[in-house]
Design an enzyme around this catalytic site. Structure first.
Site, PDB file in Angstrom:
ATOM      1  N   THR A 125      44.537  -3.998  13.174  1.00 22.28           N
ATOM      2  CA  THR A 125      44.598  -2.542  13.236  1.00 22.28           C
ATOM      3  C   THR A 125      43.466  -1.953  12.411  1.00 22.28           C
ATOM      4  O   THR A 125      42.969  -2.585  11.474  1.00 22.28           O
ATOM      5  CB  THR A 125      45.948  -2.012  12.712  1.00 22.28           C
ATOM      6  OG1 THR A 125      46.013  -0.586  12.897  1.00 22.28           O
ATOM      7  CG2 THR A 125      46.116  -2.307  11.231  1.00 22.28           C
ATOM      8  N   ASP A 130      52.913  -2.982  18.095  1.00 22.62           N
ATOM      9  CA  ASP A 130      52.836  -1.852  19.012  1.00 22.62           C
ATOM     10  C   ASP A 130      54.115  -1.065  18.788  1.00 22.62           C
ATOM     11  O   ASP A 130      55.208  -1.632  18.771  1.00 22.62           O
ATOM     12  CB  ASP A 130      52.715  -2.299  20.469  1.00 22.62           C
ATOM     13  CG  ASP A 130      52.370  -1.126  21.388  1.00 22.62           C
ATOM     14  OD1 ASP A 130      51.558  -0.278  20.980  1.00 22.62           O
ATOM     15  OD2 ASP A 130      52.923  -1.051  22.499  1.00 22.62           O
ATOM     16  N   PHE A 136      52.447   9.837   9.882  1.00 21.92           N
ATOM     17  CA  PHE A 136      51.504  10.204  10.940  1.00 21.92           C
ATOM     18  C   PHE A 136      52.269  10.212  12.258  1.00 21.92           C
ATOM     19  O   PHE A 136      53.465   9.917  12.303  1.00 21.92           O
ATOM     20  CB  PHE A 136      50.324   9.227  10.989  1.00 21.92           C
ATOM     21  CG  PHE A 136      50.726   7.773  11.133  1.00 21.92           C
ATOM     22  CD1 PHE A 136      50.788   7.169  12.379  1.00 21.92           C
ATOM     23  CD2 PHE A 136      51.054   7.010  10.011  1.00 21.92           C
ATOM     24  CE1 PHE A 136      51.166   5.844  12.515  1.00 21.92           C
ATOM     25  CE2 PHE A 136      51.421   5.680  10.135  1.00 21.92           C
ATOM     26  CZ  PHE A 136      51.474   5.093  11.389  1.00 21.92           C
TER      27      PHE A 136
END
Length: 204
Positions: free
Chosen positions: A9, A74, A157
């Protein structure tokens, strides 16, 4: 000598989260790297129909390209009233990738007339661990809650500001990093991988 493991990531928040979890577990001999710490390689688009398929594909690509054991996740938001969507499309719900504010506003618009009792949702995370010799494991974590009408909070986020976890009055974006690590979908999935990381580290 430390064991290097790659988290596939570029998201600094995800990287910090895994590093905190590894340290808390006491895996001091495990060093967690991010994609910015290794040479660039072609990253395949996320085309899987499930979180698990996407996580495995990302971890496999990273392990093959770098020769390092790799973790990938994911994750996304599954909303009951939207039949599980945005799901794997969570990061690009408006049609482009990574516009958190636009994605959040689209979801709120789609739920505008949905009553409180039908605003249930879950954050879902699938996390995969793949070693270069081909061994792989994938785990899943879920975090149930409800969707509120307006964003609150500056931490986190994505959809964090509109998600209130079960048993909470605060949104995910109002929780401290430690509180979120302890309860979140990604925290649950990553903690489920820790025994595999420990086994790998002890065998190398």
């Amino acid at each position: 000598m430390s064991t290097r493991i790659l988290l596939a990531t570029r998201n600094a928040a995800k990287l910090d989260e895994l590093r905190r979890i590894v340290v808390k577990r006491g895996l001091g001999d495990v060093e967690v790297l991010g994609l910015s710490d290794v040479d660039e390689f072609p990253e395949a688009p996320e085309t899987g129909a499930t979180f698990e398929e996407n996580a495995l594909a990302k971890a496999h690509d990273a392990a093959v390209a770098t020769g390092l054991p790799a973790i990938a996740d994911d994750s996304g938001l599954s909303i009951d009233a939207l039949n599980g969507m945005p799901g794997v499309l969570s990061a690009r719900w408006v049609g482009r990738h990574g516009d958190d504010e636009a994605n959040l506003r689209l979801v709120l618009g789609q739920l505008q007339d949905v009553p409180e009792e039908r605003r249930g949702a879950a954050f879902v995370s699938a996390a995969a661990f793949v070693v270069p010799d081909g061994a792989e494991v994938v785990v899943r974590g879920e975090w149930r809650g409800t969707i509120i009408h307006e964003p609150r909070g500056a931490n986190g986020f994505g959809y964090d500001p509109i998600f209130v976890p079960e048993g909470e009055t605060r949104t995910s974006a109002e929780l401290s990093p430690a509180e979120k690590d302890a309860a979140s979908h990604r925290g649950r999935a990553l903690r489920s991988l820790l025994p595999y990381l420990q086994e790998f580290a002890e065998g190398n």
